[in-house]
Enzyme design. Structure first.
Site, short mmCIF file in Angstrom:
data_model
loop_
_atom_site.label_atom_id
_atom_site.label_comp_id
_atom_site.label_asym_id
_atom_site.label_seq_id
_atom_site.Cartn_x
_atom_site.Cartn_y
_atom_site.Cartn_z
N GLY A 11 0.84 -1.22 -0.06
CA GLY A 11 0.00 -0.08 -0.03
C GLY A 11 0.90 1.28 0.03
O GLY A 11 0.25 2.31 0.38
N HIS A 109 1.35 1.39 -13.31
CA HIS A 109 2.59 -0.01 -13.88
C HIS A 109 3.69 0.57 -13.63
O HIS A 109 4.10 1.52 -13.99
CB HIS A 109 1.84 -0.31 -15.15
CG HIS A 109 2.74 -1.51 -15.49
ND1 HIS A 109 2.50 -3.00 -14.94
CD2 HIS A 109 3.99 -1.87 -16.29
CE1 HIS A 109 3.57 -3.68 -15.54
NE2 HIS A 109 4.32 -3.00 -16.20
N ASP A 150 -2.72 -3.79 -19.00
CA ASP A 150 -1.91 -2.87 -19.28
C ASP A 150 -1.87 -2.10 -20.62
O ASP A 150 -0.80 -1.63 -21.01
CB ASP A 150 -0.46 -3.17 -19.04
CG ASP A 150 -0.22 -3.81 -17.58
OD1 ASP A 150 0.67 -4.94 -17.18
OD2 ASP A 150 -0.86 -3.27 -16.64
N GLU A 180 6.19 6.39 -9.44
CA GLU A 180 4.72 5.91 -9.17
C GLU A 180 4.05 6.71 -7.97
O GLU A 180 2.94 7.29 -8.14
CB GLU A 180 4.83 4.56 -8.37
CG GLU A 180 5.35 3.39 -9.36
CD GLU A 180 5.41 1.98 -8.73
OE1 GLU A 180 4.39 1.58 -8.09
OE2 GLU A 180 6.18 1.26 -8.74
C1 GRF Z 1 4.69 -2.37 -6.38
O1 GRF Z 1 5.20 -3.43 -7.16
C2 GRF Z 1 4.26 -1.47 -7.34
O2 GRF Z 1 5.44 -1.10 -8.32
C3 GRF Z 1 3.16 -1.84 -8.09
O3 GRF Z 1 2.48 -2.62 -7.29
C4 GRF Z 1 3.12 -3.24 -6.14
C5 GRF Z 1 2.80 -2.87 -4.62
O4 GRF Z 1 2.79 -1.53 -4.53
N1 GRF Z 1 2.27 -0.62 -8.43
P1 GRF Z 1 2.19 -1.01 -3.31
O5 GRF Z 1 3.29 -0.84 -2.26
O6 GRF Z 1 1.03 -2.01 -2.51
O7 GRF Z 1 1.60 0.40 -3.48
#
Ligand code: GRF
Length: 196
Positions: A11, A109, A150, A180
């Site tokens: 998360g 992504h 995607d 991200e």
């Molecule tokens: C990570 O691999 C991120 O790159 C992708 O989802 C996975 C979990 O991310 N978007 P998060 O820490 O649960 O947001």
């Protein structure tokens, strides 16, 4: 704008959204609920710690994938969000949900689509692919979700350098921190303020 955030793991992207709403980088937005397919997702703890309703809807709790899909769509219909945000959600979105919420589901992504995406490219596997190919630049992409994996229209992308000695974990962390956690909140704010 009322959003639902779908999560499966740590998360950290959800946390970025929570923090950007708090510091007003994202405006006109409230998180109505966090939904995880994984009861142990730390993302649910992050929701609780921030007074946000969290719910687990797991395929394991249903006799068939169809029943899980129906439960997920029913929950979305109950909340009736303006936007559904996939933040590290590792379960396929039911076709019915994609149809019902066309242009209302976005996904983050961890690569520059169309590189290192599609079936089998999720989590660390994305960064393993980038390192294996020897790319010098990678990054992250926010896109609308369509019936493919995607493949929906791209909203934002942000490039990140690959450095000598990077391991998949080191690269993942840099892509999360520098890309991200920046472009997902940015995309939400753009949609909330009619700039898409
Ligand atoms: C990570 O691999 C991120 O790159 C992708 O989802 C996975 C979990 O991310 N978007 P998060 O820490 O649960 O947001």
């Amino acid at each position: 704008m009322r959003i639902v955030v779908l999560v499966s793991g740590g998360g950290t992207n959800l946390q970025a959204i929570i923090d950007r709403i708090k510091d007003n980088t994202i405006t006109n937005t409230e998180i109505a609920e966090v939904v995880s397919n994984n009861p142990n997702a730390y993302a649910l703890t992050r929701a609780k710690d921030n007074g946000i309703s969290g719910k687990c809807i797991s395929p394991k709790d249903f006799d068939s994938r169809d029943e899980f899909n129906k439960a997920l769509v029913d929950e979305m219909d109950r909340i009736n969000p303006d936007l559904i945000v996939l933040a590290g959600f590792l379960v396929n979105i039911p076709a019915e949900m994609v149809k019902k919420y066309t242009r209302k589901i976005i996904n983050i992504h961890p690569s520059l689509i169309p590189a290192f995406c599609g079936k089998g490219f999720y989590g660390l596997k994305v960064h393993e692919g980038a390192l294996e190919r020897g790319v010098k630049i990678t990054g992250a992409t926010v896109h609308f979700v369509d019936e493919g994996t995607d493949t929906g229209p791209i909203i934002l992308q942000k490039a990140v350098e690959v450095l000598d000695g990077d391991t998949p974990k080191i690269l993942q962390k840099r892509v999360m921190e520098q890309a991200e956690w920046v472009i997902l909140p940015q995309a939400i704010d753009m949609i909330a303020n009619g700039r898409i």
